[in-house]
Motif scaffolding. Structure first.
Motif, PDB file in Angstrom:
ATOM      1  N   ASN A  29       0.823  -1.208   0.000  1.00  0.00           N
ATOM      2  CA  ASN A  29       0.000   0.000   0.000  1.00  0.00           C
ATOM      3  C   ASN A  29       0.859   1.261   0.000  1.00  0.00           C
ATOM      4  O   ASN A  29       0.514   2.248  -0.648  1.00  0.00           O
ATOM      5  CB  ASN A  29      -0.960   0.005   1.189  1.00  0.00           C
ATOM      6  N   THR A  32       2.303   1.687  -3.582  1.00  0.00           N
ATOM      7  CA  THR A  32       1.320   2.044  -4.609  1.00  0.00           C
ATOM      8  C   THR A  32       0.534   3.297  -4.235  1.00  0.00           C
ATOM      9  O   THR A  32      -0.372   3.696  -4.966  1.00  0.00           O
ATOM     10  CB  THR A  32       0.334   0.892  -4.853  1.00  0.00           C
ATOM     11  N   LYS A  35      -3.401   3.141  -3.911  1.00  0.00           N
ATOM     12  CA  LYS A  35      -4.246   3.091  -5.101  1.00  0.00           C
ATOM     13  C   LYS A  35      -5.001   1.764  -5.235  1.00  0.00           C
ATOM     14  O   LYS A  35      -6.137   1.733  -5.705  1.00  0.00           O
ATOM     15  CB  LYS A  35      -3.382   3.317  -6.340  1.00  0.00           C
ATOM     16  N   TYR A  36      -4.391   0.682  -4.787  1.00  0.00           N
ATOM     17  CA  TYR A  36      -4.993  -0.642  -4.932  1.00  0.00           C
ATOM     18  C   TYR A  36      -5.342  -1.264  -3.578  1.00  0.00           C
ATOM     19  O   TYR A  36      -5.382  -2.477  -3.434  1.00  0.00           O
ATOM     20  CB  TYR A  36      -4.036  -1.567  -5.690  1.00  0.00           C
ATOM     21  N   GLU A  37      -5.598  -0.429  -2.597  1.00  0.00           N
ATOM     22  CA  GLU A  37      -5.827  -0.894  -1.226  1.00  0.00           C
ATOM     23  C   GLU A  37      -6.959  -1.920  -1.133  1.00  0.00           C
ATOM     24  O   GLU A  37      -6.821  -2.944  -0.460  1.00  0.00           O
ATOM     25  CB  GLU A  37      -6.128   0.291  -0.314  1.00  0.00           C
ATOM     26  N   ASP A  38      -8.062  -1.675  -1.814  1.00  0.00           N
ATOM     27  CA  ASP A  38      -9.197  -2.602  -1.759  1.00  0.00           C
ATOM     28  C   ASP A  38      -8.850  -3.965  -2.363  1.00  0.00           C
ATOM     29  O   ASP A  38      -9.197  -5.009  -1.806  1.00  0.00           O
ATOM     30  CB  ASP A  38     -10.419  -2.027  -2.471  1.00  0.00           C
ATOM     31  N   GLN A  39      -8.152  -3.947  -3.497  1.00  0.00           N
ATOM     32  CA  GLN A  39      -7.779  -5.204  -4.141  1.00  0.00           C
ATOM     33  C   GLN A  39      -6.762  -5.974  -3.302  1.00  0.00           C
ATOM     34  O   GLN A  39      -6.835  -7.207  -3.194  1.00  0.00           O
ATOM     35  CB  GLN A  39      -7.201  -4.948  -5.543  1.00  0.00           C
TER      36      GLN A  39
END
Length: 67
Positions: A29, A32, A35-39
């Motif tokens: 996290n 990135t 940006k892709y925290e949910d995924q």
């Protein structure tokens, strides 16, 4: 008894894996920018579920409105 059966029965191994999983999630996290925290979180949850690890035992209880 397979390797995953031994893992599932060892609380110490699960705790160690949980710490490593959380550290990896935090590092990814950071790199990135979230940006892709949910995924990343979804992938971590799936991996832990497949390994038979309980997730957020105390965390969800601390948050009102969570079931």
């Amino acid at each position: 008894m397979g390797i995953f059966d031994k893992f599932k029965s060892s609380r110490a191994a699960q705790d160690k894996a949980k710490k490593a999983s959380d550290a990896a999630e935090k590092k990814i996290n950071e790199r990135t920018g979230g940006k892709y925290e949910d995924q990343i979180d979804a992938g971590q949850r799936q991996a832990e579920e497949r390994l038979g690890m309980s997730r957020d035992q105390g965390r969800d209880q601390d948050r009102p409105g969570q079931t």
